[in-house]
Each structure stands twice: as C-alpha cells, then as structure tokens.
Design an enzyme around this catalytic site. Structure first.
Site, mmCIF file in Angstrom:
data_model
loop_
_atom_site.group_PDB
_atom_site.id
_atom_site.type_symbol
_atom_site.label_atom_id
_atom_site.label_comp_id
_atom_site.label_asym_id
_atom_site.label_seq_id
_atom_site.Cartn_x
_atom_site.Cartn_y
_atom_site.Cartn_z
ATOM 1 N N CYS A 1 -21.583 -1.795 5.034
ATOM 2 C CA CYS A 1 -20.475 -1.798 4.302
ATOM 3 C C CYS A 1 -20.953 -3.373 3.935
ATOM 4 O O CYS A 1 -21.429 -4.006 4.768
ATOM 5 C CB CYS A 1 -19.273 -2.330 4.918
ATOM 6 S SG CYS A 1 -17.520 -3.460 4.718
ATOM 7 N N CYS B 1 -11.892 11.819 8.268
ATOM 8 C CA CYS B 1 -11.630 9.986 8.023
ATOM 9 C C CYS B 1 -13.489 10.040 7.503
ATOM 10 O O CYS B 1 -14.214 10.306 7.609
ATOM 11 C CB CYS B 1 -12.198 9.907 9.277
ATOM 12 S SG CYS B 1 -12.479 8.123 9.684
ATOM 13 N N GLU C 1 -21.108 9.570 7.041
ATOM 14 C CA GLU C 1 -20.379 9.917 7.639
ATOM 15 C C GLU C 1 -18.887 10.190 7.770
ATOM 16 O O GLU C 1 -19.029 9.745 7.140
ATOM 17 C CB GLU C 1 -20.526 9.219 9.602
ATOM 18 C CG GLU C 1 -22.423 9.225 9.625
ATOM 19 C CD GLU C 1 -22.625 8.857 10.431
ATOM 20 O OE1 GLU C 1 -23.637 9.227 11.166
ATOM 21 O OE2 GLU C 1 -21.460 7.781 11.403
ATOM 22 N N CYS D 1 -18.170 -7.550 8.881
ATOM 23 C CA CYS D 1 -17.022 -7.417 10.616
ATOM 24 C C CYS D 1 -17.986 -7.363 11.352
ATOM 25 O O CYS D 1 -18.700 -7.031 11.946
ATOM 26 C CB CYS D 1 -16.171 -7.055 10.530
ATOM 27 S SG CYS D 1 -14.594 -7.134 9.600
ATOM 28 N N SER E 1 -6.706 -3.752 8.630
ATOM 29 C CA SER E 1 -6.974 -4.284 9.729
ATOM 30 C C SER E 1 -6.453 -5.882 10.121
ATOM 31 O O SER E 1 -7.415 -6.797 9.519
ATOM 32 C CB SER E 1 -8.356 -4.039 10.451
ATOM 33 O OG SER E 1 -9.050 -2.376 9.896
ATOM 34 N N CYS F 1 -14.261 4.617 16.092
ATOM 35 C CA CYS F 1 -13.701 3.183 15.096
ATOM 36 C C CYS F 1 -15.010 2.554 14.724
ATOM 37 O O CYS F 1 -15.445 1.675 16.153
ATOM 38 C CB CYS F 1 -12.863 2.566 15.379
ATOM 39 S SG CYS F 1 -10.833 3.669 14.482
ATOM 40 N N CYS G 1 -17.946 -4.440 13.764
ATOM 41 C CA CYS G 1 -18.238 -3.178 13.056
ATOM 42 C C CYS G 1 -19.748 -3.079 13.229
ATOM 43 O O CYS G 1 -19.993 -3.543 12.851
ATOM 44 C CB CYS G 1 -17.536 -3.297 12.283
ATOM 45 S SG CYS G 1 -17.643 -1.824 10.673
ATOM 46 N N GLY H 1 -17.380 1.150 5.578
ATOM 47 C CA GLY H 1 -17.385 0.746 4.272
ATOM 48 C C GLY H 1 -15.748 0.274 3.737
ATOM 49 O O GLY H 1 -14.647 0.716 4.610
ATOM 50 N N GLU H 2 -15.640 -0.401 3.140
ATOM 51 C CA GLU H 2 -13.935 -1.183 2.807
ATOM 52 C C GLU H 2 -14.240 -0.431 1.472
ATOM 53 O O GLU H 2 -14.470 -0.301 0.417
ATOM 54 C CB GLU H 2 -14.200 -2.467 2.160
ATOM 55 C CG GLU H 2 -13.388 -2.992 1.295
ATOM 56 C CD GLU H 2 -11.921 -3.210 2.765
ATOM 57 O OE1 GLU H 2 -11.969 -2.936 3.775
ATOM 58 O OE2 GLU H 2 -11.084 -3.188 1.579
ATOM 59 N N ASN I 1 -15.130 -0.237 20.484
ATOM 60 C CA ASN I 1 -15.765 0.463 21.024
ATOM 61 C C ASN I 1 -16.717 -0.122 20.826
ATOM 62 O O ASN I 1 -16.848 -0.804 19.756
ATOM 63 C CB ASN I 1 -15.641 1.892 20.191
ATOM 64 C CG ASN I 1 -14.379 2.601 19.980
ATOM 65 O OD1 ASN I 1 -14.141 2.854 21.208
ATOM 66 N ND2 ASN I 1 -13.588 2.812 19.032
ATOM 67 N N SER J 1 -7.317 1.854 4.524
ATOM 68 C CA SER J 1 -7.653 0.824 5.743
ATOM 69 C C SER J 1 -8.298 -0.114 4.776
ATOM 70 O O SER J 1 -9.647 -0.073 4.336
ATOM 71 C CB SER J 1 -8.076 1.376 6.574
ATOM 72 O OG SER J 1 -8.144 0.376 7.422
HETATM 73 N N1 SAH Z 1 -13.387 -1.287 6.060
HETATM 74 C C1 SAH Z 1 -11.985 -0.937 5.939
HETATM 75 C C2 SAH Z 1 -11.855 0.616 6.649
HETATM 76 C C3 SAH Z 1 -12.822 0.542 7.977
HETATM 77 S S1 SAH Z 1 -12.657 0.427 9.017
HETATM 78 C C4 SAH Z 1 -11.304 -1.189 7.612
HETATM 79 O O1 SAH Z 1 -11.703 -2.617 7.459
HETATM 80 O O2 SAH Z 1 -9.885 -1.582 7.027
HETATM 81 C C5 SAH Z 1 -11.569 1.135 10.051
HETATM 82 C C6 SAH Z 1 -11.263 0.490 11.243
HETATM 83 O O3 SAH Z 1 -12.433 0.645 12.028
HETATM 84 C C7 SAH Z 1 -10.680 -1.023 10.769
HETATM 85 O O4 SAH Z 1 -9.429 -1.062 11.330
HETATM 86 C C8 SAH Z 1 -11.375 -2.169 12.189
HETATM 87 O O5 SAH Z 1 -11.169 -2.939 11.971
HETATM 88 C C9 SAH Z 1 -12.010 -1.002 13.460
HETATM 89 N N2 SAH Z 1 -12.878 -1.305 13.725
HETATM 90 C C10 SAH Z 1 -14.440 -1.512 13.227
HETATM 91 N N3 SAH Z 1 -14.831 -1.441 14.167
HETATM 92 C C11 SAH Z 1 -15.033 -1.031 15.593
HETATM 93 C C12 SAH Z 1 -14.908 -0.878 17.300
HETATM 94 N N4 SAH Z 1 -16.387 -1.446 17.538
HETATM 95 N N5 SAH Z 1 -14.406 -0.715 17.693
HETATM 96 C C13 SAH Z 1 -12.994 -0.029 17.225
HETATM 97 N N6 SAH Z 1 -12.742 -0.544 16.293
HETATM 98 C C14 SAH Z 1 -13.512 -0.997 15.274
HETATM 99 FE FE1 SF4 Z 2 -16.716 -3.001 6.677
HETATM 100 FE FE2 SF4 Z 2 -14.407 -2.524 7.852
HETATM 101 FE FE3 SF4 Z 2 -16.110 -2.672 9.493
HETATM 102 FE FE4 SF4 Z 2 -14.938 -4.636 8.256
HETATM 103 S S1 SF4 Z 2 -14.391 -3.188 9.749
HETATM 104 S S2 SF4 Z 2 -17.324 -4.337 8.195
HETATM 105 S S3 SF4 Z 2 -14.799 -4.115 6.479
HETATM 106 S S4 SF4 Z 2 -15.825 -1.148 7.220
#
Ligand code: SAH
Ligand code: SF4
Length: 361
Positions: free
Chosen positions: A112, A105, A92, A116, A214, A333, A119, A160-161, A290, A192
C-alpha cells in the site's frame, strides 16, 4: 498470440469480446455461469457451448487461478491464506468464521502506498495494483482450498487501499454481484477506505456496496501523524464527502478506529468522535492496535478501551470492540505483511476439475 485471462473481464467486457469473435452476446452469460457458479477450469467443461465455440474460446482465452502457497489457522479458526502471483508477489486473504458463515477479507493491492504509520502493509510500501481476477480469485481459491466453507460476506480490508485501485475494485465487485457471477448482494460487500475523498464521491454514484472509513482520529494533527493521506484530504473534506454519502445513499457508515496507547485513546478523542457521530447513522468498530515489527506503538490497556467504549455507548453510539481474529497467526487488521513469511505452511495446489459452488449468501 498472447491469451487473455478470461477472469480479467467483466460481463460487459466479455460480451464485447465474444461478439468481436462472432459469437452471440448471450454466450458470455453462459461462460460467466461456468466460470463463477460451476468453477470450470477449462473450456471443454462448458458443455452447453458447441465444440467450435469452445475451441474458439480456448484459442483466445485461458482460465487461470491463484496459486495458494500457504495456509495458517488460528485458535478461533480464523485462517490466513497466502497466494503467489505470476510476478512472484505475494498477497494474503483472511477467512473469519462468523457462526455458520464466514467473512472473507480480501486484498486489493500488493502493499500500500498510503503509508499509515501503524499498519504493517503501509510500512512495507507499495509494489503494484491487483488485477480484477487477482481480487476475485482470492474467493475462488479459498473455496477451492476448503469447499465446506460458506462465505456470506466479503470485506475489502486486506492488504492495500481499495480506492487507490478504484477501477479494478469496482469491476471485481461487479463480478461478485453479477447475477451470472457470484450473485452476492451489494449489502454483503464492504469496502474500507483510509479516506480518499474523490473516490468516495465517485463510489456514492457508482456502487451500492457498503462503505467503511478508517477514521482513527478526529483531530487533524493526530490523524496526519498516523495517516499521511490526511494531509491531502483533511477531516473537513472527508466528513463533507461522508455527509454527501449519507444524504444520497441514505445508508449508514462503518467507522473503524484503531486505538493506540497515548495517541488517540484518551477521553478527549472519544468526545470528538461522539460529536461527529451525531451527524450520521453509523456503527463504530474500535480496533485495539495489533502489534507488529513495523511500528513502535502500543495497544492501550483493556480498561482504557472500555472507558472509551462506555463513553460512546453512554452517548447512544453503537460501538463494538472488534475482537481480534487471528492475532497469533498475524492475520489480524494491520498485520498482513506477506512477502517472506517463512512460518506459513506450504499446501498442495487446489484440485483441478469442475467443482460445485458452495458459497452462498
Ligand atoms: N486501506 C484500507 C483497508 C485496509 S486496512 C483502510 O485503511 O481502511 C484495514 C483496517 O485495518 C483499517 O481500518 C486500518 O485502520 C486497520 N489497521 C491497520 N493497521 C492496524 C493495526 N496495526 N492494528 C489494528 N488495526 C489496524
Ligand atoms: Fe494502506 Fe489501509 Fe494500511 Fe493505511 S491502513 S497503509 S490505507 S492498508
């Protein structure tokens, strides 16, 4: 003979490939212009190349594009696009309107592996790396779907990362910023990371794109409970790498801080964050959690978010609460999950033919 997807190559790689076929290197620059500036979808369109060259290219390469399989638009016009890849994986991208311009974005992996806990992408796990053309192809396909949009900024914050797919991320940035490619300025591209320290150090030397981290918690125990990567690269190592980034690059860093109720939203966390930020020029984006089906966490009350933000502002810290774009279409996000998203409306494939580029910067 299996053909190479020509968009998998950087300009340098294409120059090498073409000289290997007996063509002069500068032809690669012409081909790049056709591909990325004029969006040619076949070699016959490349009229400043001779017919023998065009057929040589067609023998060895093909020009593919991502298959758009769904598009959902939210109330604030944030749009989530879904693409189906050759192997049936889905990814996406999210287009976020910013006045006259848009930020796109993009995803860098199918899923990933960093897991986390908050996420959805992380909860669903890892399938595979995206190829260079699958990263840059998201921009192509979005512009093809809606030629009126002008994409001024690109953020690597989708699924993804990016630093776990470091080489392809950097090659994709190379295509996006090439003067024969999309011509984006590095300043308009943000990568990011969840905090992959060795790759942050590599990035300092190898790219001029902007860095977002992050951070999400300033205590190791809290951060490790949310982000397993913190066990491998604890805060001390991460902050050490960011100090080097700042010293060498002389540029500011964006910190993202997902606020989760009763986990990292208390004032003690704000105090720790303020302490860290004394050491950097920075911007902080507070992102209230979120929700999605994959996690039990809750979003803090607005009042709690405001107290946290006001503490930081009171200490001279530039800090925004990131307004939630596209939450109702699961495009915010951490809500990109993809596979099996039945609610997504199918759309026709992008038109075939040569289109004029419309995205500027
Ligand atoms: N993997 C990278 C980039 C993708 S995640 C990273 O982690 O930075 C993009 C952003 O979404 C990150 O800052 C992450 O902390 C945030 N994110 C992930 N899950 C979320 C959620 N459920 N609510 C709000 N932000 C979230
Ligand atoms: Fe991967 Fe970023 Fe989600 Fe963590 S927040 S699981 S690094 S996409």
């Amino acid at each position: 003979m299996k053909k190479t997807d020509i968009k998998s190559l950087t300009l340098h790689e294409l120059e090498q490939a073409l000289t290997g076929l007996g063509m002069p290197a500068y032809r690669a620059r012409q081909v790049f212009l056709w591909l990325y500036r004029k969006h040619a979808v076949d070699f016959d369109a490349m009229t400043n190349l001779s017919k023998p060259y065009r057929s040589l290219l067609a023998q060895h390469f093909d020009i593919r594009s991502l298959r758009l399989t769904g598009e959902k638009r939210g109330r604030d016009l944030t749009t989530k696009y879904q693409f189906m890849l050759d192997d049936g994986s889905a990814i996406e991208s999210v287009l976020i309107p910013m006045g006259r311009w848009h930020t796109l974005c993009v995803s860098t992996q199918v899923g990933c592996a960093l897991g986390c806990k908050f996420c959805l992408t992380g909860v669903k796990g890892f399938r595979r790396q995206l190829r260079v053309q699958e990263i840059t192809g998201q921009l192509d396909a979005v512009v093809a779907a809606d030629p009126q949009v002008s994409i001024s900024h690109i953020v690597f914050m989708g699924m993804g990362e990016p630093f776990a797919n470091y080489d392809n991320t950097l090659k994709a940035i190379g295509v996006l910023t090439s003067e024969y490619g999309y011509q984006y300025s590095q300043r308009r591209i943000t990568v990011s990371t969840a905090g992959m320290v060795p790759q942050i150090r590599q990035f300092i030397d190898e790219s001029k794109a902007h860095l977002a981290v992050s951070i999400n918690a300033l205590y190791d125990d809290t951060r490790s409970s949310l982000m397993p990567i913190n066990e491998k690269y604890p805060l001390r190592d991460l902050i050490g790498a960011l100090k080097d980034y700042h010293r060498k690059r002389k540029s500011w860093i964006t910190f993202e801080y997902v606020m989760i109720k009763n986990v990292n939203d208390g004032i003690a966390h704000a105090i720790q964050l303020a302490k860290l930020l004394k050491e950097f020029p920075f911007k902080v984006n507070l992102i209230p959690f979120n929700s999605h089906q994959g996690a039990d966490y809750e979003r803090p009350d607005d009042a709690k978010v405001r107290v946290f933000q006001e503490y930081l502002l009171g200490h001279g810290i530039a800090c925004m609460v990131r307004t939630t774009h596209g939450e109702e279409i699961d495009a915010a996000c951490g809500q990109l999950g993809c596979v099996g998203d039945e609610a997504t409306r199918p759309v026709p494939l992008p038109p075939v033919g040569v289109r004029e580029g419309v995205h500027g910067h």
